[in-house]
Design a protein around this motif. Sequence first.
Motif, PDB file in Angstrom:
ATOM      1  N   VAL A 338       1.194  -6.930   9.605  1.00 60.07           N
ATOM      2  CA  VAL A 338       0.143  -7.785  10.176  1.00 60.07           C
ATOM      3  C   VAL A 338      -1.168  -7.013  10.270  1.00 60.07           C
ATOM      4  N   LEU A 339      -1.110  -5.775  10.741  1.00 61.80           N
ATOM      5  CA  LEU A 339      -2.320  -4.964  10.877  1.00 61.80           C
ATOM      6  C   LEU A 339      -2.951  -4.680   9.516  1.00 61.80           C
ATOM      7  N   ALA A 340      -2.129  -4.391   8.512  1.00 57.91           N
ATOM      8  CA  ALA A 340      -2.664  -4.154   7.168  1.00 57.91           C
ATOM      9  C   ALA A 340      -3.307  -5.414   6.616  1.00 57.91           C
ATOM     10  N   TRP A 341      -2.704  -6.568   6.907  1.00 57.54           N
ATOM     11  CA  TRP A 341      -3.289  -7.854   6.490  1.00 57.54           C
ATOM     12  C   TRP A 341      -4.642  -8.059   7.148  1.00 57.54           C
ATOM     13  N   LEU A 342      -4.756  -7.755   8.430  1.00 56.89           N
ATOM     14  CA  LEU A 342      -6.038  -7.874   9.124  1.00 56.89           C
ATOM     15  C   LEU A 342      -7.091  -6.959   8.509  1.00 56.89           C
ATOM     16  N   ASP A 343      -6.659  -5.819   7.978  1.00 60.39           N
ATOM     17  CA  ASP A 343      -7.578  -4.865   7.351  1.00 60.39           C
ATOM     18  C   ASP A 343      -7.933  -5.235   5.913  1.00 60.39           C
ATOM     19  N   GLY A 344      -7.334  -6.315   5.380  1.00 61.55           N
ATOM     20  CA  GLY A 344      -7.602  -6.721   4.000  1.00 61.55           C
ATOM     21  C   GLY A 344      -6.844  -5.935   2.959  1.00 61.55           C
ATOM     22  N   ALA A 345      -5.782  -5.240   3.368  1.00 62.36           N
ATOM     23  CA  ALA A 345      -5.052  -4.378   2.438  1.00 62.36           C
ATOM     24  C   ALA A 345      -4.323  -5.156   1.349  1.00 62.36           C
ATOM     25  N   TYR A 346      -4.064  -6.437   1.586  1.00 57.79           N
ATOM     26  CA  TYR A 346      -3.317  -7.236   0.602  1.00 57.79           C
ATOM     27  C   TYR A 346      -4.213  -8.167  -0.206  1.00 57.79           C
ATOM     28  N   ASP A 347      -5.519  -8.090  -0.035  1.00 58.67           N
ATOM     29  CA  ASP A 347      -6.417  -8.991  -0.755  1.00 58.67           C
ATOM     30  C   ASP A 347      -6.310  -8.782  -2.266  1.00 58.67           C
TER      31      ASP A 347
END
Length: 356
Positions: A338-347
């Motif tokens: 979830v935190l990585a998603w918030l950071d845009g890591a999966y864009d």
Amino acid sequence: MSGVELGVIEGYYGRPWSWEARREAVARLAPHGYRFFIYAPKSDPFLRRRWQEPHPAPAGAELRAFSTFCRERAVRFGVGLSPYEIYRDFGEAAQAALSAKLAELDSFGLDDLAILFDDMRGDLPGLAASQARIVHWIAERTQASRLIICPSYYTDDPILDRVFGQRPDRYLEDLGALLDPAIEVFWTGEEVCSREISPGHLDRVASQLRRKPFLWDNYPVNDGPLMSPFLHVRAFTGRPAAIGPHIAAHAVNPALQPTLSQIPAITLAESYRQGEAYEYGQAFLRAAREVAGEDLARALLLNTTQFQGFGRDRLTEENVARMRARYERFDHPAAREVLAWLDGAYDISLAEIEAT
């Protein structure tokens, strides 16, 4: 357990799972009836644009080890190969390269081999006949005990015609008539990412293909520039247990977040088991507790609407700050996703997809 064969097809674009994440997914899902895992991430160039080259030795070793890991848990191991537009010139050079690739894949220890003709140009004369010829050629040479083809047009969705050219008339009917009945055929439903799948739709497709479709379910996958800002964690809906007798198997294409993907995957198995008694909200809570524990499951439930309804791009700075503080309290891979998603890591950008 239901009578439906469930499995995972790792068929997404973008950031690949780690080998440890794959092992954790197999270990978690096998007790819920997941009996196959097909490795086919779009980020593996040696299964796509560079398919004529062998995998580097470290990657090959990982694949062999993962095959062993799956088989030790009574899970079939497979690989999805996309020999890019090979049907445009299947001459001696292409055959030699494909023979070498099949030998390499056999060395990994395959139960399933998927030949994927998706995401390629399809408005070509004799497309079904060319693809059937190639797949039969492969069937005579692979050691895999099951062969599955993904057609160039694997859904009714007209977006494929806009992107890859107008599908040939009677493409599915011709492909079904030409293919050996032992060869399975992937199908995603009425759309690329189908909102629901009905027995009536599957029966119509089965009549065209002359076999039950092997369902490639594009949920909870969240790849691409439009979907990567969302987290698909909700329980499965729109896949009633009644579709079970109408499909050959049900393959789930997971999200970019391997731990969070386990939650909806578990609910699908529960849906098949419970039939008309299935409640997706309660199924989510049970699956989330199993994967993440009680407190983190409650946090995920609290934010499901933001994850899946709003998406990260519509969150306010205050929303993001609250969510970040909430998930930083947990030392758990689901919270870190979830935190990585918030950071845009999966864009994922469109340019990244086009280069794959």
